[in-house]
Design a protein around this motif. Structure first.
Motif, PDB file in Angstrom:
ATOM      1  N   VAL A 151       0.840  -1.206   0.000  1.00 10.52           N
ATOM      2  CA  VAL A 151       0.000   0.000   0.000  1.00 10.52           C
ATOM      3  C   VAL A 151       0.873   1.254   0.000  1.00 10.52           C
ATOM      4  CG1 VAL A 151      -1.632   1.357   1.375  1.00 10.52           C
ATOM      5  CG2 VAL A 151      -1.987  -1.111   1.074  1.00 10.52           C
ATOM      6  N   ILE A 152       1.906   1.257   0.819  1.00  9.72           N
ATOM      7  CA  ILE A 152       2.781   2.427   0.913  1.00  9.72           C
ATOM      8  C   ILE A 152       3.488   2.680  -0.414  1.00  9.72           C
ATOM      9  CG2 ILE A 152       4.905   3.302   1.973  1.00  9.72           C
ATOM     10  CD1 ILE A 152       3.960   1.968   4.592  1.00  9.72           C
ATOM     11  N   GLU A 153       4.059   1.634  -1.005  1.00 10.02           N
ATOM     12  CA  GLU A 153       4.787   1.793  -2.262  1.00 10.02           C
ATOM     13  C   GLU A 153       3.856   2.249  -3.383  1.00 10.02           C
ATOM     14  OE1 GLU A 153       6.747  -1.906  -2.912  1.00 10.02           O
ATOM     15  OE2 GLU A 153       8.402  -1.443  -1.541  1.00 10.02           O
ATOM     16  N   LYS A 154       2.653   1.687  -3.412  1.00  8.71           N
ATOM     17  CA  LYS A 154       1.687   2.053  -4.458  1.00  8.71           C
ATOM     18  C   LYS A 154       1.326   3.530  -4.367  1.00  8.71           C
ATOM     19  CE  LYS A 154      -2.499   0.622  -3.858  1.00  8.71           C
ATOM     20  NZ  LYS A 154      -3.651  -0.307  -3.761  1.00  8.71           N
ATOM     21  N   ASN A 155       1.120   4.011  -3.150  1.00  8.48           N
ATOM     22  CA  ASN A 155       0.716   5.404  -2.984  1.00  8.48           C
ATOM     23  C   ASN A 155       1.876   6.376  -3.174  1.00  8.48           C
ATOM     24  OD1 ASN A 155      -2.250   5.644  -2.172  1.00  8.48           O
ATOM     25  ND2 ASN A 155      -1.553   3.978  -0.856  1.00  8.48           N
ATOM     26  N   ILE A 156       3.074   5.962  -2.811  1.00  7.22           N
ATOM     27  CA  ILE A 156       4.234   6.832  -3.065  1.00  7.22           C
ATOM     28  C   ILE A 156       4.429   7.042  -4.562  1.00  7.22           C
ATOM     29  CG2 ILE A 156       6.766   6.919  -2.941  1.00  7.22           C
ATOM     30  CD1 ILE A 156       6.569   5.699  -0.169  1.00  7.22           C
ATOM     31  N   SER A 157       4.142   6.006  -5.346  1.00  8.04           N
ATOM     32  CA  SER A 157       4.297   6.120  -6.804  1.00  8.04           C
ATOM     33  C   SER A 157       3.344   7.147  -7.404  1.00  8.04           C
ATOM     34  CB  SER A 157       4.083   4.747  -7.457  1.00  8.04           C
ATOM     35  OG  SER A 157       2.727   4.349  -7.352  1.00  8.04           O
ATOM     36  N   HIS A 197       5.979  14.870  -7.360  1.00  9.37           N
ATOM     37  CA  HIS A 197       7.216  15.583  -7.037  1.00  9.37           C
ATOM     38  C   HIS A 197       8.126  14.671  -6.201  1.00  9.37           C
ATOM     39  CE1 HIS A 197       5.623  19.382  -8.563  1.00  9.37           C
ATOM     40  NE2 HIS A 197       4.482  19.082  -7.948  1.00  9.37           N
ATOM     41  N   ASN A 198       9.256  14.319  -6.778  1.00  6.27           N
ATOM     42  CA  ASN A 198      10.147  13.363  -6.124  1.00  6.27           C
ATOM     43  C   ASN A 198      10.626  13.839  -4.744  1.00  6.27           C
ATOM     44  OD1 ASN A 198      10.036  11.437  -8.161  1.00  6.27           O
ATOM     45  ND2 ASN A 198      11.742  12.356  -9.293  1.00  6.27           N
ATOM     46  N   ASP A 199      10.805  15.138  -4.601  1.00  6.05           N
ATOM     47  CA  ASP A 199      11.300  15.646  -3.317  1.00  6.05           C
ATOM     48  C   ASP A 199      10.282  15.469  -2.192  1.00  6.05           C
ATOM     49  OD1 ASP A 199       9.658  17.512  -4.584  1.00  6.05           O
ATOM     50  OD2 ASP A 199      10.524  19.191  -3.464  1.00  6.05           O
ATOM     51  N   LEU A 200       9.019  15.203  -2.556  1.00  7.93           N
ATOM     52  CA  LEU A 200       7.986  14.991  -1.545  1.00  7.93           C
ATOM     53  C   LEU A 200       7.801  13.516  -1.173  1.00  7.93           C
ATOM     54  CD1 LEU A 200       5.197  17.462  -2.708  1.00  7.93           C
ATOM     55  CD2 LEU A 200       6.788  17.747  -0.798  1.00  7.93           C
ATOM     56  N   LYS A 201       8.418  12.615  -1.926  1.00 11.21           N
ATOM     57  CA  LYS A 201       8.193  11.182  -1.694  1.00 11.21           C
ATOM     58  C   LYS A 201       8.642  10.722  -0.305  1.00 11.21           C
ATOM     59  CE  LYS A 201       7.865   9.581  -6.460  1.00 11.21           C
ATOM     60  NZ  LYS A 201       8.374   8.674  -7.501  1.00 11.21           N
ATOM     61  N   PRO A 202       9.793  11.176   0.214  1.00  9.09           N
ATOM     62  CA  PRO A 202      10.166  10.751   1.585  1.00  9.09           C
ATOM     63  C   PRO A 202       9.142  11.206   2.625  1.00  9.09           C
ATOM     64  CG  PRO A 202      12.058  11.682   0.432  1.00  9.09           C
ATOM     65  CD  PRO A 202      10.864  11.974  -0.410  1.00  9.09           C
ATOM     66  N   HIS A 260       6.640   8.898   5.102  1.00 11.20           N
ATOM     67  CA  HIS A 260       6.481   9.126   6.535  1.00 11.20           C
ATOM     68  C   HIS A 260       5.007   9.313   6.893  1.00 11.20           C
ATOM     69  CE1 HIS A 260       7.586  10.373  10.571  1.00 11.20           C
ATOM     70  NE2 HIS A 260       6.836  11.455  10.421  1.00 11.20           N
ATOM     71  N   PHE A 261       4.290  10.066   6.063  1.00  7.24           N
ATOM     72  CA  PHE A 261       2.866  10.302   6.291  1.00  7.24           C
ATOM     73  C   PHE A 261       2.081   8.991   6.235  1.00  7.24           C
ATOM     74  CE2 PHE A 261      -1.315  10.988   4.290  1.00  7.24           C
ATOM     75  CZ  PHE A 261      -1.915  11.799   5.243  1.00  7.24           C
ATOM     76  N   LEU A 262       2.371   8.180   5.227  1.00 11.27           N
ATOM     77  CA  LEU A 262       1.653   6.922   5.053  1.00 11.27           C
ATOM     78  C   LEU A 262       1.964   5.937   6.179  1.00 11.27           C
ATOM     79  CD1 LEU A 262       2.167   6.579   1.213  1.00 11.27           C
ATOM     80  CD2 LEU A 262      -0.056   6.814   2.338  1.00 11.27           C
ATOM     81  N   THR A 263       3.230   5.887   6.588  1.00 14.25           N
ATOM     82  CA  THR A 263       3.623   4.987   7.673  1.00 14.25           C
ATOM     83  C   THR A 263       2.931   5.382   8.968  1.00 14.25           C
ATOM     84  OG1 THR A 263       5.785   4.591   6.637  1.00 14.25           O
ATOM     85  CG2 THR A 263       5.567   4.050   8.977  1.00 14.25           C
TER      86      THR A 263
END
Length: 372
Positions: A52-58, A62-67, A71-74
């Protein structure tokens, strides 16, 4: 550039949508846990969380927001698990029994004169029926086969740390800790009648006894040899009748096996103490029980252990100790043993343990007992 007032207006609008979606997501999370309980399914699946986390990060452009998104999803996942834990019945299989102190047989490792026997007599009384065994594992096997009602083994020394084999055995045999006895341990150098300290070239003792007296042995250039138990080492040295071979053991062992105390109190630290646990087959809780021991495993991911300590902090629970042991089947992953101050009869503690269970791969209560 937008002015501050406009930015705050837009944030308020977004937050309103977020709260509505948050509430909707938590309602679905509740439906999920209810369905899984009704169908006897595994409640928490770390592989699904990662997916779920990986799917939503994709979905983040904006790549700079992915980290930050990760954190938000976790954090959202952890909040969801905490909420779901409130619907679990963690204590439904917990049945409490009253400890027994009379008409029992208690097993210990070693021979008469062992520190384990002294701890046994201190906890249960000197007239308790006792059965001694050569190895720690034999005590666990004896309880498994109903030869004894309880076993007692050392678990930790104040100066040399954990006795790891007994930690592993508590987990592997699925027994419960029903009591704890702390014992002040004074180690002495023993030898046959007529010999002296300067004659001793070698000594025998349990590995813990040798560790606890390492400075003394090094100072006097005495070669250490391991033995199953301090009292057994004393008995062995008595049988050798060799003036150059001694034992590290108790004063009681010296009396029992007719040895001289060549040097008293040779332990590295003066306040040397060993923590012994009493274990049985049932979850027994006395009225003065104040320590809960649990063992758990965690998903191999960043922040997993932090989340457990956060839960303990959030529930204002005092963590008395934590110990890790390797998972033999999975390199670089661990069992965690944790002692918590409290009682399983406290509903808040049960809720905290449900929350911890929601964030672990496996979790088991090892006991709720009094520390003496």
């Amino acid at each position: 550039m937008k002015d501050l007032k406009q930015c705050r207006y837009e944030i308020d609008e977004i937050d309103e949508q977020l709260m509505a979606l948050f509430e909707k997501r938590m309602q679905v999370a509740r439906d999920v846990v209810n369905y899984k309980m009704a169908h006897d399914m595994e409640i928490f699946q770390s592989a699904r969380e990662i997916e779920v986390i990986e799917k939503n990060i994709s979905r983040i452009q904006h790549n700079d927001l992915k980290p930050y998104a990760k954190h938000f999803l976790t954090s959202m996942m952890n909040i969801s698990k905490t909420y779901q834990s409130t619907f679990l019945s963690f204590d439904k299989n917990l049945e409490f029994y009253t400890p027994r102190m009379e008409n029992i047989t208690v097993g210990f490792q070693g021979v008469p004169g062992a520190f384990s026997q002294k701890a046994l007599d201190t906890y249960f009384g000197p007239h308790t029926k006792k059965q001694h065994y050569d190895h720690f594992k034999d005590v666990f096997e004896a309880l498994k086969n109903d030869e004894i009602d309880y076993g007692i083994v050392p678990l930790e020394n104040s100066s040399t740390g954990a006795i790891n084999d007994n930690y592993d055995a508590m987990r592997d045999y699925d027994f419960y800790i029903v009591g704890e006895q702390s014992l002040s341990v004074s180690q002495h150098l023993l030898g046959i009648k007529g010999t002296h300290l300067e004659n001793i070239q070698e000594v025998y003792s349990h590995p813990q006894g040798l560790l606890q007296t390492s400075l003394f042995l090094e100072k006097h250039h005495i070669q250490p040899h391991t033995y199953e138990n301090t009292a057994m080492a004393a008995k062995f040295v008595a049988s050798l009748n060799n003036p150059h071979i001694g034992a590290i053991a108790s004063s009681q062992a010296a009396k029992l096996y007719n040895l001289d105390i060549l040097q008293e109190n040779v332990q590295n630290v003066s306040n040397n103490a060993t923590r012994f646990i009493i274990f049985g087959k049932r979850l027994e809780i006395s009225d003065d029980a104040s320590c809960i021991s649990i063992v758990f495993t965690l998903p191999h991911q960043v922040g997993a252990l932090y989340q457990i300590t956060k839960i303990i902090n959030d529930y204002a629970i005092n963590m008395l100790r934590i110990e890790s042991r390797p998972l033999l089947e999975t390199p670089w992953e661990y069992y965690f043993y944790v002692d918590l101050e409290g009682s399983l009869k406290n509903p808040s503690m049960i809720q905290a343990l449900q929350d911890i269970k929601a964030h672990t791969q496996t979790m088991r209560v090892l006991g709720n007992y009094a520390k003496r």
